[in-house]
Design a protein around this motif. Structure first.
Motif, PDB file in Angstrom:
ATOM      1  N   UNK A 140       0.808  -1.221   0.000  1.00 32.86           N
ATOM      2  CA  UNK A 140       0.000   0.000   0.000  1.00 32.86           C
ATOM      3  C   UNK A 140       0.836   1.263   0.000  1.00 32.86           C
ATOM      4  N   UNK A 141       1.841   1.320   0.875  1.00 34.78           N
ATOM      5  CA  UNK A 141       2.671   2.528   0.928  1.00 34.78           C
ATOM      6  C   UNK A 141       3.477   2.696  -0.364  1.00 34.78           C
ATOM      7  N   UNK A 142       3.903   1.592  -0.939  1.00 34.92           N
ATOM      8  CA  UNK A 142       4.623   1.663  -2.212  1.00 34.92           C
ATOM      9  C   UNK A 142       3.698   2.175  -3.312  1.00 34.92           C
ATOM     10  N   UNK A 143       2.468   1.661  -3.345  1.00 36.21           N
ATOM     11  CA  UNK A 143       1.502   2.159  -4.327  1.00 36.21           C
ATOM     12  C   UNK A 143       1.258   3.651  -4.117  1.00 36.21           C
ATOM     13  N   UNK A 144       1.123   4.079  -2.873  1.00 35.68           N
ATOM     14  CA  UNK A 144       0.924   5.501  -2.582  1.00 35.68           C
ATOM     15  C   UNK A 144       2.068   6.351  -3.105  1.00 35.68           C
ATOM     16  N   UNK A 145       3.303   5.871  -2.915  1.00 35.87           N
ATOM     17  CA  UNK A 145       4.473   6.599  -3.441  1.00 35.87           C
ATOM     18  C   UNK A 145       4.412   6.683  -4.962  1.00 35.87           C
ATOM     19  N   UNK A 146       4.029   5.596  -5.588  1.00 40.47           N
ATOM     20  CA  UNK A 146       3.990   5.576  -7.050  1.00 40.47           C
ATOM     21  C   UNK A 146       2.864   6.477  -7.571  1.00 40.47           C
ATOM     22  N   UNK A 147       1.720   6.477  -6.880  1.00 42.31           N
ATOM     23  CA  UNK A 147       0.601   7.341  -7.286  1.00 42.31           C
ATOM     24  C   UNK A 147       1.033   8.807  -7.270  1.00 42.31           C
ATOM     25  N   UNK A 148       1.796   9.181  -6.255  1.00 46.08           N
ATOM     26  CA  UNK A 148       2.226  10.580  -6.133  1.00 46.08           C
ATOM     27  C   UNK A 148       3.389  10.922  -7.051  1.00 46.08           C
ATOM     28  N   UNK A 149       4.300   9.982  -7.268  1.00 51.46           N
ATOM     29  CA  UNK A 149       5.548  10.319  -7.953  1.00 51.46           C
ATOM     30  C   UNK A 149       5.582  10.003  -9.438  1.00 51.46           C
ATOM     31  N   UNK A 150       4.863   8.997  -9.895  1.00 54.61           N
ATOM     32  CA  UNK A 150       4.886   8.686 -11.328  1.00 54.61           C
ATOM     33  C   UNK A 150       4.319   9.848 -12.150  1.00 54.61           C
ATOM     34  N   UNK A 151       3.172  10.428 -11.752  1.00 55.95           N
ATOM     35  CA  UNK A 151       2.714  11.598 -12.522  1.00 55.95           C
ATOM     36  C   UNK A 151       3.724  12.752 -12.490  1.00 55.95           C
ATOM     37  N   UNK A 152       4.430  12.884 -11.377  1.00 55.95           N
ATOM     38  CA  UNK A 152       5.443  13.944 -11.291  1.00 55.95           C
ATOM     39  C   UNK A 152       6.533  13.715 -12.322  1.00 55.95           C
ATOM     40  N   UNK A 153       6.887  12.469 -12.522  1.00 56.85           N
ATOM     41  CA  UNK A 153       7.912  12.149 -13.513  1.00 56.85           C
ATOM     42  C   UNK A 153       7.398  12.466 -14.918  1.00 56.85           C
ATOM     43  N   UNK A 154       6.170  12.068 -15.210  1.00 57.04           N
ATOM     44  CA  UNK A 154       5.647  12.217 -16.565  1.00 57.04           C
ATOM     45  C   UNK A 154       5.113  13.620 -16.873  1.00 57.04           C
ATOM     46  N   UNK A 155       4.619  14.290 -15.885  1.00 59.19           N
ATOM     47  CA  UNK A 155       4.014  15.591 -16.157  1.00 59.19           C
ATOM     48  C   UNK A 155       4.881  16.758 -15.710  1.00 59.19           C
ATOM     49  N   UNK A 156       5.913  16.462 -14.928  1.00 61.23           N
ATOM     50  CA  UNK A 156       6.843  17.496 -14.504  1.00 61.23           C
ATOM     51  C   UNK A 156       6.178  18.603 -13.704  1.00 61.23           C
ATOM     52  N   UNK A 157       6.737  19.754 -13.816  1.00 62.54           N
ATOM     53  CA  UNK A 157       6.295  20.867 -12.986  1.00 62.54           C
ATOM     54  C   UNK A 157       4.897  21.371 -13.318  1.00 62.54           C
ATOM     55  N   UNK A 158       4.376  21.054 -14.490  1.00 67.42           N
ATOM     56  CA  UNK A 158       3.002  21.481 -14.826  1.00 67.42           C
ATOM     57  C   UNK A 158       2.011  20.955 -13.799  1.00 67.42           C
ATOM     58  N   UNK A 159       2.195  19.706 -13.355  1.00 63.08           N
ATOM     59  CA  UNK A 159       1.302  19.124 -12.358  1.00 63.08           C
ATOM     60  C   UNK A 159       1.449  19.844 -11.022  1.00 63.08           C
ATOM     61  N   UNK A 160       2.661  20.113 -10.622  1.00 59.40           N
ATOM     62  CA  UNK A 160       2.896  20.763  -9.333  1.00 59.40           C
ATOM     63  C   UNK A 160       2.278  22.152  -9.296  1.00 59.40           C
ATOM     64  N   UNK A 161       2.284  22.845 -10.411  1.00 59.83           N
ATOM     65  CA  UNK A 161       1.728  24.194 -10.448  1.00 59.83           C
ATOM     66  C   UNK A 161       0.198  24.208 -10.405  1.00 59.83           C
ATOM     67  N   UNK A 162      -0.446  23.101 -10.716  1.00 53.94           N
ATOM     68  CA  UNK A 162      -1.909  23.040 -10.724  1.00 53.94           C
ATOM     69  C   UNK A 162      -2.501  22.557  -9.401  1.00 53.94           C
ATOM     70  N   UNK A 163      -1.727  21.870  -8.613  1.00 50.12           N
ATOM     71  CA  UNK A 163      -2.220  21.351  -7.333  1.00 50.12           C
ATOM     72  C   UNK A 163      -1.517  22.108  -6.220  1.00 50.12           C
ATOM     73  N   UNK A 164      -2.254  22.886  -5.454  1.00 48.47           N
ATOM     74  CA  UNK A 164      -1.604  23.637  -4.383  1.00 48.47           C
ATOM     75  C   UNK A 164      -1.080  22.697  -3.292  1.00 48.47           C
ATOM     76  N   UNK A 165       0.236  22.625  -3.102  1.00 45.92           N
ATOM     77  CA  UNK A 165       0.797  21.717  -2.107  1.00 45.92           C
ATOM     78  C   UNK A 165       0.263  21.971  -0.692  1.00 45.92           C
TER      79      UNK A 165
END
Length: 193
Positions: A140-165
């Motif tokens: 579960x924790x590994x899946x959670x890491x992948x859910x958060x980080x795989x889009x970051x790899x593929x979408x880069x900073x565009x994703x980070x700018x759309x979701x307020x941390x």
């Protein structure tokens, strides 16, 4: 199934805006090779979270269930507070390398080290102790890491700018606090018996 789903959800929320997600952005921008980066994240997370869950399971054998529940409840509330504090990222953790093996190795090392003592590693240990289901928590924790980080790899900073941390940190903190309060309420019920 509950241990798996809670573990995945808690870590996925806690990772958004975390230093490892920022690390994923930087590695993706630097190397432009998503597959070895994603594989490096996966292997590093499995190793790191298996270690954390083993520690959490060991703690269970050392403490009585009553004491453990009080410690876990307080730990989850501490995690809620910690989650509200934005991470500072050190770009020197990003490593170097240009070929796929070098990118994989750099990612593996950077993510493993970045997760040492991180809130998701501590959460993994606590979840393993609470649920007593090593494999489900690590998966579960590994899946959670992948859910958060795989889009970051593929979408880069565009994703980070759309979701307020800040918003996501608030939601993750609320989840940690809710788990902590629930565990503490359960521990206080056991005292009354």
């Amino acid at each position: 199934m509950e241990a798996f789903l809670v573990s995945a959800g808690v870590v996925a929320l806690a990772e958004i805006g975390d230093k490892t997600q920022l690390l994923a952005f930087i590695l993706a921008a630097k190397f432009r090779q998503p597959v070895p980066i994603v594989l490096g994240i996966l292997v590093a997370t499995l190793l790191n979270h298996a270690f954390a869950a083993a520690i959490g399971s060991w703690i269970l054998t050392q403490l009585g269930p009553g004491t453990l529940n009080w410690i876990l409840g307080l730990l989850f509330i501490g995690m809620a507070i910690w989650t509200l504090i934005p991470d500072q990222f050190d770009e020197t953790q990003s490593g170097t390398g240009g070929d796929s093996a070098g990118v994989f190795s750099a990612t593996l090392l950077a993510f493993f080290l970045a997760e040492m003592g991180d809130k998701t590693q501590v959460a993994t240990a606590a979840l393993a102790a609470q649920y007593r289901m090593f494999s489900a928590v690590v998966a579960g924790t590994t899946l959670g890491m992948m859910i958060a980080n795989v889009p970051a790899v593929y979408l880069g900073e565009r994703l980070a700018n759309r979701i307020p941390p800040r918003l996501v940190r608030g939601i993750a903190a609320a989840v940690f606090a809710l788990i902590g309060i629930t565990v503490l309420l359960e521990a206080s019920k056991n005292l009354a018996l």
